[in-house]
Design an enzyme around this catalytic site. Structure first.
Site, mmCIF file in Angstrom:
data_model
loop_
_atom_site.group_PDB
_atom_site.id
_atom_site.type_symbol
_atom_site.label_atom_id
_atom_site.label_comp_id
_atom_site.label_asym_id
_atom_site.label_seq_id
_atom_site.Cartn_x
_atom_site.Cartn_y
_atom_site.Cartn_z
ATOM 1 N N SER A 144 0.839 -1.190 0.000
ATOM 2 C CA SER A 144 0.000 0.000 0.000
ATOM 3 C C SER A 144 0.882 1.250 0.000
ATOM 4 C CB SER A 144 -0.961 -0.040 1.186
ATOM 5 O OG SER A 144 -1.989 0.899 1.058
ATOM 6 N N GLU A 238 -9.541 -4.252 -6.300
ATOM 7 C CA GLU A 238 -9.083 -3.103 -5.511
ATOM 8 C C GLU A 238 -9.259 -1.770 -6.240
ATOM 9 O OE1 GLU A 238 -5.494 -3.198 -3.177
ATOM 10 O OE2 GLU A 238 -5.095 -5.235 -3.901
ATOM 11 N N HIS A 268 -7.679 -5.536 -0.344
ATOM 12 C CA HIS A 268 -6.430 -4.788 -0.211
ATOM 13 C C HIS A 268 -5.651 -5.293 0.997
ATOM 14 C CE1 HIS A 268 -3.747 -1.345 -0.562
ATOM 15 N NE2 HIS A 268 -3.922 -1.097 0.719
#
Length: 302
Positions: A144, A238, A268
């Protein structure tokens, strides 16, 4: 075909994270939701507080022996939340697959704006080199925001003419803080964790409007030539899917070796949920990739 555990995790994330994040306007609550969603770490790893390059963090090790290669892991959390402790499921899994993992507790926004996180990542990298490691013996990984930060670190090292790690493994990297990917709209309902407005607000914690497309904040907008081999894993549902697929396309065009895999159903940062077969498979594939490209210090000295 996705596992039953993946479908169950998708549902759990929708109820426990996405619904709770919807409509949140204060930073403290958003941080609490993300940090409260952390999963237990797998058994078999040890966690030791430490400081590298002047940045606090922790070493994560298993019974891999004193010659285990070193991995720098940069955790996610939108640049405003989470810590080494919240990401122990991933770092412990890496440790059990043969790495000595250092996870810095880099400074978070909005108290510390861009480029504070990058400055901390660079300080840790330099600190690892000062321990006597060769750059090519070191590996890099992040998910991320930590995946975007990993890329920013690579770009900064390259631009300064400094040695880079042998390879990097990125899980759903946030590469576009301007949030222009088509998947931010096409996956609006399919994403189990985020809402598009929340992504844009989180980006604003870290960068100003003028900085949203700065290459060291949003690596998608950078010249990617000269980067080491990249492994990229992302979920098909996502919001950030296109942050990965567009990055992979651009990196390949620049001559970078890229191993991209788009996974069905998984939410995610699914690597944090170790009861999912897909989480274990993803981290094992990343560990194999990193081991394959790293050159041991012992070989370099021979």
């Amino acid at each position: 075909m996705a596992s039953l555990q993946a479908h169950l995790t998708d549902l759990l994330f929708r109820v426990q994270i996405k619904r709770r994040l919807a409509g949140i306007t204060d930073l403290a609550t958003a941080r609490a939701v993300l940090q409260g969603a952390s999963m237990p770490a797998p058994k078999g790893a040890n966690f030791e507080p430490a400081t590298v390059g002047g940045v606090a963090g922790e070493w994560v090790r298993a019974e891999s022996g004193p010659d285990a290669p070193t991995l720098l892991y940069l955790h996610g959390g939108g640049y405003f939340a989470c810590s080494p402790q919240t990401h122990r499921p991933i770092t412990a899994a890496y440790a059990k697959l043969g790495f000595a993992v250092f996870v810095p507790d880099y400074r978070l926004a909005p108290e510390h704006k861009f480029p504070a996180a990058l400055e901390d990542a660079e300080a840790v990298w330099n600190g690892l080199l000062q321990f006597g490691h060769t750059a090519r013996s070191l590996s890099l990984s992040g998910e991320s925001a930590g995946g975007g930060l990993s890329l920013a670190l690579l770009l900064s090292l390259r631009d300064k003419g400094l040695p880079m790690p042998a390879s990097a493994a990125l899980f759903s990297p946030w590469t576009d803080l301007a949030c222009t990917g088509r998947s931010t709209t096409s996956n609006l309902k399919r994403d189990a964790m985020f809402w598009a407005p929340g992504l844009k607000e989180a980006a604003g914690f870290y960068v100003t409007d003028a900085e949203r497309t700065a290459p060291l904040a949003s690596p998608l907008y950078a010249d990617l030539a000269g980067l080491p081999p990249l492994l990229i894993h992302v979920g098909e549902r996502e919001l950030l899917r296109d942050d990965s697929t567009r990055l992979a396309d651009k990196a390949r065009e620049a001559g970078v070796e890229v191993d991209l895999r788009v996974w069905p159903v998984v939410p995610h940062a699914w690597q944090l949920v170790q009861f999912m077969p897909e989480a274990r498979q993803s981290i094992r594939a990343a560990a194999d990739f990193l081991h394959r490209h790293a050159v041991s210090d012992a070989v370099r000295r021979a």
